[in-house]
Design a protein around this motif. Structure first.
Motif, short mmCIF file in Angstrom:
data_model
loop_
_atom_site.label_atom_id
_atom_site.label_comp_id
_atom_site.label_asym_id
_atom_site.label_seq_id
_atom_site.Cartn_x
_atom_site.Cartn_y
_atom_site.Cartn_z
N ALA A 35 0.83 -1.21 0.00
CA ALA A 35 0.00 0.00 0.00
C ALA A 35 0.86 1.25 0.00
N SER A 36 2.03 1.16 -0.58
CA SER A 36 2.94 2.30 -0.68
C SER A 36 3.62 2.25 -2.04
N ALA A 37 3.43 3.28 -2.84
CA ALA A 37 4.06 3.32 -4.15
C ALA A 37 5.58 3.41 -4.02
N ALA A 38 6.05 4.19 -3.05
CA ALA A 38 7.50 4.34 -2.88
C ALA A 38 8.15 3.02 -2.51
N GLU A 39 7.53 2.29 -1.58
CA GLU A 39 8.09 1.00 -1.17
C GLU A 39 7.99 -0.02 -2.30
N ILE A 291 1.53 12.96 -1.17
CA ILE A 291 1.01 13.81 -2.25
C ILE A 291 2.02 13.89 -3.38
N GLU A 292 3.29 14.05 -3.05
CA GLU A 292 4.33 14.12 -4.08
C GLU A 292 4.45 12.79 -4.81
N SER A 293 4.33 11.69 -4.09
CA SER A 293 4.39 10.38 -4.72
C SER A 293 3.25 10.22 -5.72
N PHE A 294 2.06 10.69 -5.35
CA PHE A 294 0.92 10.62 -6.27
C PHE A 294 1.18 11.48 -7.50
#
Length: 329
Positions: A35-39, A291-294
């Motif tokens: 549930a984390s785009a960065a991870e 927000i930045e990841s999105f």
């Protein structure tokens, strides 16, 4: 460059091209697990590093091999993530992604992608979550899931069945996309004017408002519960939050959502969980990192360059190479 070096370079280019084609699918597995785009990006980068160092001629089924590595790395990272989230300041919410280009993020089916479902899946243990994701979202056969998880097919069937029952028992039957968008639009109108009565009419009795600021941006550190309390909560911050704000409609995890900006900067993402009873959950993402990841997910593409996978934004500027960052198993 001699013939051997040319052959090695050509083999790496082929490996990069094949990996780039599978990348959305691998990201989809990791993202649903974490549930984390960065991870999820870190997992995919580590898989790419391992794929580079693997004797690829011995791999009979590259997609199966890459899915196995991705899932096992994601399980390990999910275990440590659960510990980190216990110390998270305020409510933790999944990190949303833009799905306008790929509504399923590489999946066979859209299961386990909506933010409300990702949040519910936090109740599952990492191995349970992996089994559920591989089966429900990607339609993997039980035998292959068993190989990935080092279990028997019978055990995997039981795990998936239990996970499905646990999630179904607490999940609300969602409305269609048109009604989902209508509810969001109606909420926006009522929230901007601070109309408590109109807000209450929109909410289900068990509505929850969760604000994820991550301790960086001021937000409620506890969920607000109940239609009357949530309505008054939303109305109370209306005079400070909405004046001067602009709203952009976005595709967020397969459903309509809102990106709120002020003075040229993105300040919030808003998603809802809704059924025929009304809005059950307001999910406010205020954490600047999420927000930045999105924002990055709205413009990210993948190209190959000299045997590397490179992320590039919509201005054509190269972002971090996939071969320069990894995560440890």
């Amino acid at each position: 460059m001699n013939a051997e070096s040319l052959e090695q370079a050509d083999a790496l280019d082929r490996a990069a091209s094949a990996f780039a084609e599978l990348r959305p699918w691998l990201f989809g597995i990791a993202y649903r697990m974490l549930a984390s785009a960065a991870e999820a990006e870190d997992i995919v980068q580590e898989v790419w590093l391992r794929w580079q160092g693997t004797d690829r001629e011995t791999i009979e089924n590259p997609p199966a091999f890459l899915a196995l590595v991705t899932t096992r790395l994601a399980i390990n990272l999910a275990r440590s993530a659960r510990v980190r989230r216990e110390s998270y300041i305020g409510p933790w919410l999944p990190e949303p992604v833009d799905t306008s280009l790929d509504p399923t993020v590489g999946a066979e089916r859209g299961e386990a992608l909506e933010l409300a479902v990702l949040l519910l899946m936090e109740r599952l243990k990492p191995t349970e979550r992996a089994a559920y994701v591989l089966r429900e979202a990607f339609d993997y056969p039980y035998t292959q899931i068993a190989e990935i998880l080092r279990l028997t097919p019978a055990n995997v069937r039981q795990i998936v069945s239990r996970a499905r029952k646990r999630l179904t028992a607490v999940r609300h039957e969602p409305v269609n996309r048109v009604e989902h968008r209508r509810l969001l639009e109606t909420f926006l109108d009522a929230a901007r004017t601070g109309n408590v009565g109109a807000l209450e009419k929109l909410f289900a009795a068990d509505v929850v408002s969760s604000s994820d600021g991550g301790g960086v941006r001021g937000s409620s550190t506890f969920p607000v519960l109940g239609s009357e309390r949530v309505a008054r909560f939303v109305a109370a911050f209306s005079p400070r939050f909405w004046p001067g704000a602009t709203v952009t409609w976005v595709e967020m995890n397969g459903l309509p959502g809102m990106l709120v900006s002020r003075d040229g900067s993105d300040v919030a993402l808003l998603a809802i969980e809704a059924s025929r009873e009304g809005i059950h959950h307001l999910l406010w993402m205020l954490n600047p990192t999420k927000i930045e990841s999105f924002r990055r997910s709205r413009s990210r593409i993948v190209t190959t360059e000299g045997g590397r996978l490179v992320l590039a934004d919509d201005r054509g500027a190269a972002q971090r190479p996939e071969s320069q960052k990894g995560c440890q198993q």
